[in-house]
Design a protein around this motif. Sequence first.
Motif, PDB file in Angstrom:
ATOM      1  N   GLU A  54      41.644  43.796  47.742  1.00  0.00           N
ATOM      2  CA  GLU A  54      41.280  44.640  48.972  1.00  0.00           C
ATOM      3  C   GLU A  54      42.523  44.666  49.930  1.00  0.00           C
ATOM      4  OE1 GLU A  54      38.154  44.536  52.913  1.00  0.00           O
ATOM      5  OE2 GLU A  54      38.249  43.172  51.164  1.00  0.00           O
ATOM      6  N   GLY A  55      42.928  45.691  50.360  1.00  0.00           N
ATOM      7  CA  GLY A  55      44.344  46.225  51.182  1.00  0.00           C
ATOM      8  C   GLY A  55      45.539  46.244  50.395  1.00  0.00           C
ATOM      9  N   ARG A  56      45.368  46.324  48.997  1.00  0.00           N
ATOM     10  CA  ARG A  56      46.499  46.379  48.156  1.00  0.00           C
ATOM     11  C   ARG A  56      46.445  47.807  47.847  1.00  0.00           C
ATOM     12  NH1 ARG A  56      45.285  41.108  47.609  1.00  0.00           N
ATOM     13  NH2 ARG A  56      47.098  39.746  47.684  1.00  0.00           N
ATOM     14  N   PRO A  57      47.584  48.381  47.380  1.00  0.00           N
ATOM     15  CA  PRO A  57      47.814  49.844  46.804  1.00  0.00           C
ATOM     16  C   PRO A  57      47.462  49.475  45.290  1.00  0.00           C
ATOM     17  CG  PRO A  57      50.009  49.123  47.095  1.00  0.00           C
ATOM     18  CD  PRO A  57      49.074  47.944  47.840  1.00  0.00           C
ATOM     19  N   ARG A  58      46.929  50.775  44.896  1.00  0.00           N
ATOM     20  CA  ARG A  58      46.658  50.503  43.324  1.00  0.00           C
ATOM     21  C   ARG A  58      47.673  50.583  42.386  1.00  0.00           C
ATOM     22  NH1 ARG A  58      42.963  55.565  40.839  1.00  0.00           N
ATOM     23  NH2 ARG A  58      44.987  56.635  40.636  1.00  0.00           N
ATOM     24  N   ILE A  59      47.512  49.959  41.494  1.00  0.00           N
ATOM     25  CA  ILE A  59      48.628  49.542  40.676  1.00  0.00           C
ATOM     26  C   ILE A  59      49.082  50.879  39.681  1.00  0.00           C
ATOM     27  CG2 ILE A  59      49.205  48.026  38.354  1.00  0.00           C
ATOM     28  CD1 ILE A  59      47.142  46.060  39.456  1.00  0.00           C
ATOM     29  N   GLU A  60      50.198  51.120  39.850  1.00  0.00           N
ATOM     30  CA  GLU A  60      50.658  52.281  39.185  1.00  0.00           C
ATOM     31  C   GLU A  60      52.084  51.875  38.077  1.00  0.00           C
ATOM     32  OE1 GLU A  60      49.327  55.158  39.474  1.00  0.00           O
ATOM     33  OE2 GLU A  60      48.174  54.795  41.384  1.00  0.00           O
ATOM     34  N   THR A  61      52.115  50.622  37.996  1.00  0.00           N
ATOM     35  CA  THR A  61      53.319  50.347  37.157  1.00  0.00           C
ATOM     36  C   THR A  61      52.857  49.328  35.904  1.00  0.00           C
ATOM     37  OG1 THR A  61      53.853  48.393  38.716  1.00  0.00           O
ATOM     38  CG2 THR A  61      55.053  50.329  39.121  1.00  0.00           C
ATOM     39  N   PRO A  62      53.490  48.960  35.034  1.00  0.00           N
ATOM     40  CA  PRO A  62      53.105  48.016  33.909  1.00  0.00           C
ATOM     41  C   PRO A  62      52.310  46.908  34.638  1.00  0.00           C
ATOM     42  CG  PRO A  62      55.150  49.196  33.346  1.00  0.00           C
ATOM     43  CD  PRO A  62      54.858  49.614  34.697  1.00  0.00           C
ATOM     44  N   CYS A  63      51.704  46.292  34.069  1.00  0.00           N
ATOM     45  CA  CYS A  63      51.187  45.042  34.340  1.00  0.00           C
ATOM     46  C   CYS A  63      50.491  44.202  33.151  1.00  0.00           C
ATOM     47  CB  CYS A  63      49.814  44.982  35.305  1.00  0.00           C
ATOM     48  SG  CYS A  63      48.623  46.220  34.685  1.00  0.00           S
ATOM     49  N   GLN A  64      50.339  42.787  33.306  1.00  0.00           N
ATOM     50  CA  GLN A  64      49.561  42.017  32.464  1.00  0.00           C
ATOM     51  C   GLN A  64      48.241  41.531  33.036  1.00  0.00           C
ATOM     52  OE1 GLN A  64      52.113  38.473  31.575  1.00  0.00           O
ATOM     53  NE2 GLN A  64      54.050  39.666  32.219  1.00  0.00           N
ATOM     54  N   VAL A  65      47.382  41.507  31.894  1.00  0.00           N
ATOM     55  CA  VAL A  65      46.001  40.860  32.461  1.00  0.00           C
ATOM     56  C   VAL A  65      45.543  39.831  31.375  1.00  0.00           C
ATOM     57  CG1 VAL A  65      43.645  41.550  32.663  1.00  0.00           C
ATOM     58  CG2 VAL A  65      45.298  43.117  33.365  1.00  0.00           C
ATOM     59  N   HIS A  66      45.173  38.576  31.911  1.00  0.00           N
ATOM     60  CA  HIS A  66      44.944  37.508  31.224  1.00  0.00           C
ATOM     61  C   HIS A  66      43.374  37.149  31.541  1.00  0.00           C
ATOM     62  CE1 HIS A  66      48.923  37.234  29.486  1.00  0.00           C
ATOM     63  NE2 HIS A  66      49.402  37.368  31.159  1.00  0.00           N
TER      64      HIS A  66
END
Length: 140
Positions: A54-66
């Motif tokens: 909440e309150g953060r912009p949408r992720i538009e760059t490479p990311c990691q998910v664990h």
Amino acid sequence: MSEQIRFFVEGIPRPQGSKITGVTKAGTRFMREANRETKPWRLWVAEAARRAFEGRPRIETPCQVHVTCYFPIPKKPKFKRPTSCGDSDKLFRAIADALSKDAGIMSNDNLIYWQSCTKSWCFDGQRPGAWISVMFGGAQ
């Protein structure tokens, strides 16, 4: 500078992958998830993700998910490790689609360049569910 958001989704994690096709009485073709509990699980993940982001912009760059999925211990487990709870890749697929398609916290799950999904039994009062960690931003 990279950022990490970590959150827990309570409930038994469900895999996504296998589909069932059929024809309605009216003759219309359909396709749905083989596991009817996948959709509610994805909606729970999406809701928890929206709250965490909440309150953060949408992720538009490479990311990691664990992801670490916790399952109740059966009365007579076949192995010491959870192997009959769904394939790790299908458990991860449900979570990745929930993050991108349902929650909209990332524009596309193809932005995930590094992923991990482990399965564990619930020990010492641990509730069934999934810890999800998303790392983004910085020099990814």
